[in-house]
Motif scaffolding. Structure first.
Motif, PDB file in Angstrom:
ATOM      1  N   PRO A 242       1.020  -1.417   0.226  1.00 54.75           N
ATOM      2  CA  PRO A 242       0.267  -0.087   0.099  1.00 54.75           C
ATOM      3  C   PRO A 242       0.936   1.169   0.217  1.00 54.75           C
ATOM      4  CG  PRO A 242      -0.944  -1.262   1.688  1.00 54.75           C
ATOM      5  CD  PRO A 242       1.024  -2.120   1.404  1.00 54.75           C
ATOM      6  N   GLN A 243       0.240   2.176  -0.661  1.00 52.77           N
ATOM      7  CA  GLN A 243       1.042   3.498  -0.795  1.00 52.77           C
ATOM      8  C   GLN A 243       0.487   4.280   0.433  1.00 52.77           C
ATOM      9  OE1 GLN A 243       4.270   3.472  -2.773  1.00 52.77           O
ATOM     10  NE2 GLN A 243       4.058   1.715  -2.586  1.00 52.77           N
ATOM     11  N   SER A 244      -0.414   4.299   1.128  1.00 50.01           N
ATOM     12  CA  SER A 244      -1.075   4.773   1.794  1.00 50.01           C
ATOM     13  C   SER A 244      -1.516   4.875   3.173  1.00 50.01           C
ATOM     14  CB  SER A 244      -1.830   5.506   0.647  1.00 50.01           C
ATOM     15  OG  SER A 244      -3.317   5.518   0.875  1.00 50.01           O
ATOM     16  N   VAL A 245      -1.719   5.493   3.711  1.00 48.50           N
ATOM     17  CA  VAL A 245      -3.082   5.446   5.281  1.00 48.50           C
ATOM     18  C   VAL A 245      -4.349   4.532   4.929  1.00 48.50           C
ATOM     19  CG1 VAL A 245      -4.334   6.094   7.313  1.00 48.50           C
ATOM     20  CG2 VAL A 245      -1.762   6.012   6.742  1.00 48.50           C
ATOM     21  N   ASP A 246      -4.730   5.432   3.634  1.00 51.81           N
ATOM     22  CA  ASP A 246      -5.628   5.085   3.451  1.00 51.81           C
ATOM     23  C   ASP A 246      -6.193   4.170   2.193  1.00 51.81           C
ATOM     24  OD1 ASP A 246      -6.965   7.024   4.186  1.00 51.81           O
ATOM     25  OD2 ASP A 246      -6.869   8.675   2.414  1.00 51.81           O
ATOM     26  N   ALA A 247      -4.914   3.644   1.496  1.00 54.76           N
ATOM     27  CA  ALA A 247      -4.434   1.995   0.491  1.00 54.76           C
ATOM     28  C   ALA A 247      -4.536   1.013   1.529  1.00 54.76           C
ATOM     29  CB  ALA A 247      -3.624   2.463   0.178  1.00 54.76           C
ATOM     30  N   MET A 248      -3.693   1.429   2.508  1.00 53.24           N
ATOM     31  CA  MET A 248      -3.767  -0.123   3.679  1.00 53.24           C
ATOM     32  C   MET A 248      -5.526  -0.332   4.749  1.00 53.24           C
ATOM     33  SD  MET A 248      -2.787  -2.123   5.452  1.00 53.24           S
ATOM     34  CE  MET A 248      -0.914  -2.098   5.757  1.00 53.24           C
ATOM     35  N   MET A 249      -6.109   1.146   4.261  1.00 54.85           N
ATOM     36  CA  MET A 249      -7.446   0.311   5.372  1.00 54.85           C
ATOM     37  C   MET A 249      -8.066   0.112   3.874  1.00 54.85           C
ATOM     38  SD  MET A 249      -8.818   3.728   7.425  1.00 54.85           S
ATOM     39  CE  MET A 249     -10.137   2.722   8.382  1.00 54.85           C
ATOM     40  N   GLU A 250      -7.707   0.104   2.602  1.00 56.38           N
ATOM     41  CA  GLU A 250      -8.906  -0.566   1.702  1.00 56.38           C
ATOM     42  C   GLU A 250      -8.258  -1.966   1.806  1.00 56.38           C
ATOM     43  OE1 GLU A 250      -9.826   0.134  -3.169  1.00 56.38           O
ATOM     44  OE2 GLU A 250      -8.894   2.339  -1.416  1.00 56.38           O
ATOM     45  N   LEU A 251      -6.660  -2.557   1.494  1.00 53.88           N
ATOM     46  CA  LEU A 251      -6.374  -3.760   1.478  1.00 53.88           C
ATOM     47  C   LEU A 251      -7.467  -4.323   3.176  1.00 53.88           C
ATOM     48  CD1 LEU A 251      -3.219  -5.041   1.152  1.00 53.88           C
ATOM     49  CD2 LEU A 251      -3.874  -5.674   2.932  1.00 53.88           C
ATOM     50  N   LEU A 252      -7.705  -3.462   4.126  1.00 55.95           N
ATOM     51  CA  LEU A 252      -7.835  -4.272   4.935  1.00 55.95           C
ATOM     52  C   LEU A 252      -8.945  -4.888   5.102  1.00 55.95           C
ATOM     53  CD1 LEU A 252      -5.798  -3.026   8.260  1.00 55.95           C
ATOM     54  CD2 LEU A 252      -5.485  -5.099   7.384  1.00 55.95           C
ATOM     55  N   SER A 253      -9.997  -3.542   4.917  1.00 55.55           N
ATOM     56  CA  SER A 253     -11.135  -4.081   4.727  1.00 55.55           C
ATOM     57  C   SER A 253     -11.688  -4.989   3.832  1.00 55.55           C
ATOM     58  CB  SER A 253     -12.085  -2.379   4.357  1.00 55.55           C
ATOM     59  OG  SER A 253     -11.401  -2.017   3.007  1.00 55.55           O
TER      60      SER A 253
ATOM     61  N   GLY B 219     -12.426  -8.024   4.850  1.00 50.16           N
ATOM     62  CA  GLY B 219     -13.145  -8.656   6.117  1.00 50.16           C
ATOM     63  C   GLY B 219     -12.695  -7.581   7.647  1.00 50.16           C
ATOM     64  N   TYR B 220     -11.314  -7.120   7.420  1.00 43.19           N
ATOM     65  CA  TYR B 220     -10.662  -6.304   8.561  1.00 43.19           C
ATOM     66  C   TYR B 220     -11.362  -4.962   8.851  1.00 43.19           C
ATOM     67  CZ  TYR B 220      -7.615  -6.299  12.578  1.00 43.19           C
ATOM     68  OH  TYR B 220      -6.993  -5.853  13.841  1.00 43.19           O
ATOM     69  N   ILE B 221     -12.278  -4.694   9.695  1.00 41.56           N
ATOM     70  CA  ILE B 221     -12.730  -3.027   9.991  1.00 41.56           C
ATOM     71  C   ILE B 221     -11.630  -2.767  10.899  1.00 41.56           C
ATOM     72  CG2 ILE B 221     -14.200  -2.140  10.351  1.00 41.56           C
ATOM     73  CD1 ILE B 221     -14.594  -3.510   7.509  1.00 41.56           C
ATOM     74  N   ALA B 222     -10.946  -2.147  10.857  1.00 37.52           N
ATOM     75  CA  ALA B 222      -9.582  -1.448  11.424  1.00 37.52           C
ATOM     76  C   ALA B 222      -9.671  -0.158  12.142  1.00 37.52           C
ATOM     77  CB  ALA B 222      -7.882  -1.784  10.712  1.00 37.52           C
ATOM     78  N   GLU B 223      -9.057   0.550  13.296  1.00 45.09           N
ATOM     79  CA  GLU B 223      -9.232   2.009  13.024  1.00 45.09           C
ATOM     80  C   GLU B 223      -8.151   2.219  12.603  1.00 45.09           C
ATOM     81  OE1 GLU B 223      -8.634   1.872  17.552  1.00 45.09           O
ATOM     82  OE2 GLU B 223     -11.073   2.168  17.156  1.00 45.09           O
ATOM     83  N   ARG B 224      -8.234   3.754  11.817  1.00 39.50           N
ATOM     84  CA  ARG B 224      -7.236   3.962  11.264  1.00 39.50           C
ATOM     85  C   ARG B 224      -5.951   4.423  12.371  1.00 39.50           C
ATOM     86  NH1 ARG B 224      -7.146   6.972   7.262  1.00 39.50           N
ATOM     87  NH2 ARG B 224      -5.593   8.763   6.562  1.00 39.50           N
ATOM     88  N   SER B 225      -5.671   4.901  13.249  1.00 37.75           N
ATOM     89  CA  SER B 225      -4.414   4.092  13.956  1.00 37.75           C
ATOM     90  C   SER B 225      -4.141   2.884  13.665  1.00 37.75           C
ATOM     91  CB  SER B 225      -5.246   4.399  15.667  1.00 37.75           C
ATOM     92  OG  SER B 225      -5.621   2.744  15.711  1.00 37.75           O
ATOM     93  N   LEU B 226      -4.888   1.841  13.605  1.00 43.18           N
ATOM     94  CA  LEU B 226      -3.944   0.421  13.362  1.00 43.18           C
ATOM     95  C   LEU B 226      -3.693   0.714  12.288  1.00 43.18           C
ATOM     96  CD1 LEU B 226      -3.116  -2.149  14.337  1.00 43.18           C
ATOM     97  CD2 LEU B 226      -5.786  -2.564  14.014  1.00 43.18           C
TER      98      LEU B 226
ATOM     99  N   GLU C 182     -17.681  -2.627  16.020  1.00 39.44           N
ATOM    100  CA  GLU C 182     -18.376  -3.755  16.453  1.00 39.44           C
ATOM    101  C   GLU C 182     -19.128  -3.862  15.316  1.00 39.44           C
ATOM    102  OE1 GLU C 182     -17.549  -6.954  19.486  1.00 39.44           O
ATOM    103  OE2 GLU C 182     -18.424  -5.127  19.675  1.00 39.44           O
ATOM    104  N   LEU C 183     -19.958  -4.119  15.631  1.00 41.52           N
ATOM    105  CA  LEU C 183     -21.825  -3.595  14.622  1.00 41.52           C
ATOM    106  C   LEU C 183     -20.972  -4.310  12.909  1.00 41.52           C
ATOM    107  CD1 LEU C 183     -24.460  -4.251  13.912  1.00 41.52           C
ATOM    108  CD2 LEU C 183     -24.813  -1.711  14.235  1.00 41.52           C
ATOM    109  N   ALA C 184     -19.827  -3.278  12.356  1.00 38.70           N
ATOM    110  CA  ALA C 184     -19.225  -3.176  11.072  1.00 38.70           C
ATOM    111  C   ALA C 184     -18.828  -4.706  10.236  1.00 38.70           C
ATOM    112  CB  ALA C 184     -19.264  -2.833  10.506  1.00 38.70           C
ATOM    113  N   ILE C 185     -17.964  -5.209  11.656  1.00 36.26           N
ATOM    114  CA  ILE C 185     -17.820  -6.485  11.670  1.00 36.26           C
ATOM    115  C   ILE C 185     -18.231  -7.844  11.297  1.00 36.26           C
ATOM    116  CG2 ILE C 185     -16.399  -8.255  12.767  1.00 36.26           C
ATOM    117  CD1 ILE C 185     -14.620  -5.798  13.634  1.00 36.26           C
ATOM    118  N   VAL C 186     -19.550  -7.371  12.313  1.00 37.01           N
ATOM    119  CA  VAL C 186     -20.371  -8.262  12.037  1.00 37.01           C
ATOM    120  C   VAL C 186     -21.595  -9.103  11.018  1.00 37.01           C
ATOM    121  CG1 VAL C 186     -22.839  -9.422  13.989  1.00 37.01           C
ATOM    122  CG2 VAL C 186     -20.189  -8.664  14.758  1.00 37.01           C
TER     123      VAL C 186
END
Length: 302
Positions: free
Chosen positions: A7-18, A21-28, A209-213
């Motif tokens: 990933p080339q950015s934090v947003d790209a990392m969040m997109e990769l995780l999501s 199915g991994y709904i991560a906080e931005r800090s993680l 957590e609701l989003a994860i479920v």
């Protein structure tokens, strides 16, 4: 397995995780992104079941990299974690050499400590080149291992190399992506932490957590998913020996859907509580007035 670019950015990392199915906080997502960009191990601490191990699996799948997992436990040693010699095969080689009249001890010593007799455990495997790129090395629950083994990791995490006295030094052509997890049953030494980027993985907010479920159980009804999350969130404010993590939330929600529950009732909870709480003292504590109060809190707004 086809490798993907980092990933080339934090947003790209969040997109990769999501996307996995991994709904991560931005800090993680931020510290995971920095770990990849800086080539530093990522050290994750937190309660059991909050998603520390899962992030390694998600990164492996999302990046198309091999996942190598080392599950730590008390008494873990180099033979189980790094390497050992195949002594049975070595003895056979020695017998065959003797039978053939080969008595050159120096030559024989070199032969029996060749790579073909080396049994490679997870840490050594992680230093080997991979076509798809450096693997993801998960060192899971490091706090369960002894301090001596923790100290042994320092060479690996400093230089990504392992010294085998009879064989030589094995150095990774490309450092693996290292994820270390700890449930904090004991403190990890500063010397190891200094080599890592650190993040505390907390219980998720009700919204996340609701989003994860919903992400992991797309077939669950909106009403039941909301009640399950509210119930679990309320339990975490009670005095339990082990509060349920996200993993238990998902297990419980899954169990309720298998029982065709449409909403939380005392009967549905009683039938499925073993998927949520794993200690009899906690199950006994969640009875009578406590159960009624938590259930009322979980269902009052749905």
């Amino acid at each position: 397995m086809t490798a993907s670019a980092l990933p080339q950015s934090v947003d790209a990392m969040m997109e990769l995780l999501s996307s996995r199915g991994y709904i991560a906080e931005r800090s993680l997502a931020t510290v995971a992104y920095l770990s990849l960009r800086m080539g530093r191990p990522l050290f994750l601490e937190g309660e059991a079941g909050v998603g520390k191990t899962e992030i390694a699996k998600v990164l492996s799948a999302g990046l198309g990299r091999k996942l190598i997992r080392l599950q730590c436990y008390e008494g873990l040693d180099a033979a189980s974690a790094v390497y050992e010699w195949n002594s049975a095969a070595q003895m056979i080689a020695i017998r065959l050499a003797e039978a053939a009249g080969d008595t050159d001890r120096e030559q024989l010593s070199g032969d029996i400590f060749a790579e073909r007799f080396l049994i490679k455990r997870p840490l050594l495997q992680a230093l080997e080149p991979e076509v798809a790129g450096a693997p993801v090395l998960l060192i899971d629950e490091l706090d369960r291992a002894d301090e001596a083994f923790e100290a042994y990791l320092l060479e690996i995490l400093s230089d990504f190399q392992i010294t085998i006295p009879e064989f030589g030094t094995v150095k990774a052509p490309q450092p693996p992506i290292v994820i270390i997890t700890s449930n904090r049953t004991r403190e990890i030494h500063d010397a190891l932490k200094r080599r890592c980027l650190y993040h505390w993985v907390d219980y998720p907010s009700a919204e996340r957590e609701l989003a994860i479920v919903k992400s992991r159980l797309p077939g669950i009804s909106a009403k039941l998913s909301q009640q399950v999350v509210r119930f679990v969130q309320a339990l975490r404010h009670q005095d339990f020996y082990k509060s349920p993590g996200v993993a238990e939330t998902l297990d419980w929600a899954h169990a309720l859907t298998e029982l065709d529950a449409r909403s939380l009732t005392p009967q549905a909870i009683g039938d499925s509580l073993g998927a949520l709480l794993k200690y009899q003292d906690d199950i006994a504590r969640l009875q009578g007035e406590t159960l009624q109060n938590v259930l009322k809190e979980a269902t009052s707004e749905t």
